[in-house]
Design a protein around this motif. Sequence first.
Motif, short mmCIF file in Angstrom:
data_model
loop_
_atom_site.label_atom_id
_atom_site.label_comp_id
_atom_site.label_asym_id
_atom_site.label_seq_id
_atom_site.Cartn_x
_atom_site.Cartn_y
_atom_site.Cartn_z
N ASP A 107 -63.82 19.86 -57.23
CA ASP A 107 -63.47 18.44 -57.34
C ASP A 107 -62.15 18.15 -56.64
O ASP A 107 -61.96 17.11 -56.01
CB ASP A 107 -63.36 18.04 -58.81
CG ASP A 107 -64.72 18.16 -59.49
OD1 ASP A 107 -65.73 17.97 -58.77
OD2 ASP A 107 -64.76 18.47 -60.70
N GLN A 108 -61.24 19.11 -56.76
CA GLN A 108 -59.92 18.94 -56.14
C GLN A 108 -60.06 18.83 -54.62
O GLN A 108 -59.41 18.02 -53.97
CB GLN A 108 -59.06 20.16 -56.47
CG GLN A 108 -57.67 19.77 -56.95
CD GLN A 108 -56.94 21.00 -57.46
OE1 GLN A 108 -57.59 21.91 -58.01
NE2 GLN A 108 -55.66 21.02 -57.30
N VAL A 109 -60.97 19.66 -54.04
CA VAL A 109 -61.20 19.63 -52.59
C VAL A 109 -61.74 18.26 -52.19
O VAL A 109 -61.31 17.66 -51.21
CB VAL A 109 -62.18 20.74 -52.17
CG1 VAL A 109 -62.57 20.58 -50.70
CG2 VAL A 109 -61.56 22.11 -52.40
N ARG A 110 -62.67 17.77 -53.00
CA ARG A 110 -63.28 16.48 -52.66
C ARG A 110 -62.23 15.36 -52.70
O ARG A 110 -62.28 14.40 -51.95
CB ARG A 110 -64.42 16.16 -53.62
CG ARG A 110 -65.61 17.09 -53.42
CD ARG A 110 -66.78 16.68 -54.28
NE ARG A 110 -67.68 17.79 -54.49
CZ ARG A 110 -68.54 18.25 -53.59
NH1 ARG A 110 -68.62 17.68 -52.40
NH2 ARG A 110 -69.34 19.27 -53.86
N LEU A 111 -61.28 15.49 -53.65
CA LEU A 111 -60.26 14.44 -53.78
C LEU A 111 -59.12 14.59 -52.77
O LEU A 111 -58.69 13.64 -52.14
CB LEU A 111 -59.65 14.48 -55.20
CG LEU A 111 -60.48 13.86 -56.31
CD1 LEU A 111 -59.83 14.10 -57.65
CD2 LEU A 111 -60.59 12.35 -56.05
N GLU A 112 -58.64 15.83 -52.63
CA GLU A 112 -57.39 16.03 -51.88
C GLU A 112 -57.54 16.75 -50.55
O GLU A 112 -56.59 16.91 -49.81
CB GLU A 112 -56.39 16.83 -52.75
CG GLU A 112 -55.98 16.10 -54.01
CD GLU A 112 -55.29 17.03 -55.00
OE1 GLU A 112 -54.93 18.17 -54.62
OE2 GLU A 112 -55.13 16.63 -56.15
N GLY A 113 -58.71 17.28 -50.27
CA GLY A 113 -58.89 18.02 -49.01
C GLY A 113 -58.71 19.53 -49.24
O GLY A 113 -58.84 20.01 -50.38
N ASP A 114 -58.35 20.25 -48.15
CA ASP A 114 -58.28 21.73 -48.19
C ASP A 114 -57.44 22.26 -49.36
O ASP A 114 -56.38 21.70 -49.65
CB ASP A 114 -57.63 22.23 -46.90
CG ASP A 114 -58.54 21.99 -45.70
OD1 ASP A 114 -59.51 21.22 -45.86
OD2 ASP A 114 -58.24 22.56 -44.63
N GLN A 115 -57.92 23.33 -49.97
CA GLN A 115 -57.16 24.00 -51.03
C GLN A 115 -57.07 25.47 -50.69
O GLN A 115 -58.03 26.06 -50.22
CB GLN A 115 -57.88 23.85 -52.40
CG GLN A 115 -58.04 22.44 -52.88
CD GLN A 115 -56.70 21.79 -53.25
OE1 GLN A 115 -55.84 22.43 -53.84
NE2 GLN A 115 -56.55 20.53 -52.87
#
Length: 455
Positions: A107-115
């Motif tokens: 979910d974090q990737v979808r919201l903020e981009g690369d992790q």
Amino acid sequence: MTIRTRLALQFLLLASLILGGAFMVVYALSAAYREEEFISRLKDRGTNTAKLLIQVDEVDEQLLARIEGDNPVRLPEEVIRIFDHHNKQIFKLGIAQGDSVPPGILDQVRLEGDQRLEIGERELVAFPFTDRYDRFVVEASGRDIYGRSKLRNEGRVMIATFLIGLVLIFLVGRFYAQRALSPVQRLINEIRAISGVSLALRVQAGNEQDELAQLARSFNELLDRLEKTFLSQKNFIANASHEMRTPLTSISGQLEVLMLKARTPEEYSTALRSVLDDMHALNRLADRLLLMAQAGSKAPVASFVPVRIDEVLWQSRAEVQRTGSAHTVDIDLGKVEDEADLLVLGNENLLRSLLTNLFENACKYSDDHKAMVSLHATATEVEVVVTDKGIGIAPQDHERVFEPFYRANNTGGAKGHGIGLSLARRIAELHGGRITLSSAEGAGSRFVAHLPKAA
Ligand code: ADP
């Protein structure tokens, strides 16, 4: 600790800070570069795999797993997973060895981009991958075995270079400090050879202009002054004992002659009077020597009080006229009436001795036995001018008459020890003043005592 070791240690500290700092920056840059490079390789691998799976219709999961399974560019312990927009895993390559990926990362990737993540020794990158139909998330991870071991090696090389560098820097620092300080060692050895009995020795100053040459020159100048003082003290003692021996010899001689046979009362009284005169002379000499010692130290300055110079003039006049019945001292106070112009900060006894000596000389070395004294005041000084019409002093003796025990050859039969003027000068200097002299042979002398006024 010697300066040599201290300099070497300071040099070492400085160099180790610079060297250590430089190595740390290089290491940190290498580590950052390694990480960046590995992540970018992981991302490339993930992107290629996702493209093949999603964009090439002929490739399905099994085929992709087979193609990629044998791919020689696979990274060590590589795991690639692809998730669809429901976060459902649609593809997996490689075996994740028990490392758990935090659940919210997709979910974090979808919201903020690369992790990016570091799980133990594994590095992981998760990034969005979008095609016309879906928004996927690709997760690629692996272990950068080669990169990390290269970095570790670099670190070891740096530590070893740093330690060897420190030893070398310390040795070189010590060597240079020793070379730089070797003239100081030579100076120390030369100075050690100088003692109270070999004060004539000097250290080598050379022609250089550096600090050490300046130190050597200053030291030699100090020795010059010390040698002079030593010599004048030696001479002073020799002269003083000589001056004391003369009346003592005269006294014992007269007493011996007196005791050779019985004498008449008149003869006894004449001889005793002569002995008494010698005793008085001896007493005066002892007094003056004592005053010399007093004026030579700075101790009396602490007890200085305002003294009215006109009163001292009258006291000195009385003293000179008492000791020499033919002596006259004419005092002219002139226009100095203001009490502030008459006050000198000083020691009354010493000031009286100063003036008495000047008055006595004026009377002693002139046929009319007369001293003319006048008083003047300037803005800062009181001037006592003592003039006589006596035998005068030759120009070459003008400075020398102020030396202890020096008597010019103009004295004729006048008694004296040659310490009156040197004592007077010392007293004037102790009071922050000076004595000036103008005189010509046969034309009389003019001594001026300049004394600073009490503020
Ligand atoms: P002393 O008078 O005991 O010899 P001083 O130190 O007072 O010693 O003087 C040193 C010498 O200076 C004297 O021996 C004398 O030659 C010379 N001198 C001092 N005052 C006078 C003076 N007023 N006139 C001529 N010569 C003087």
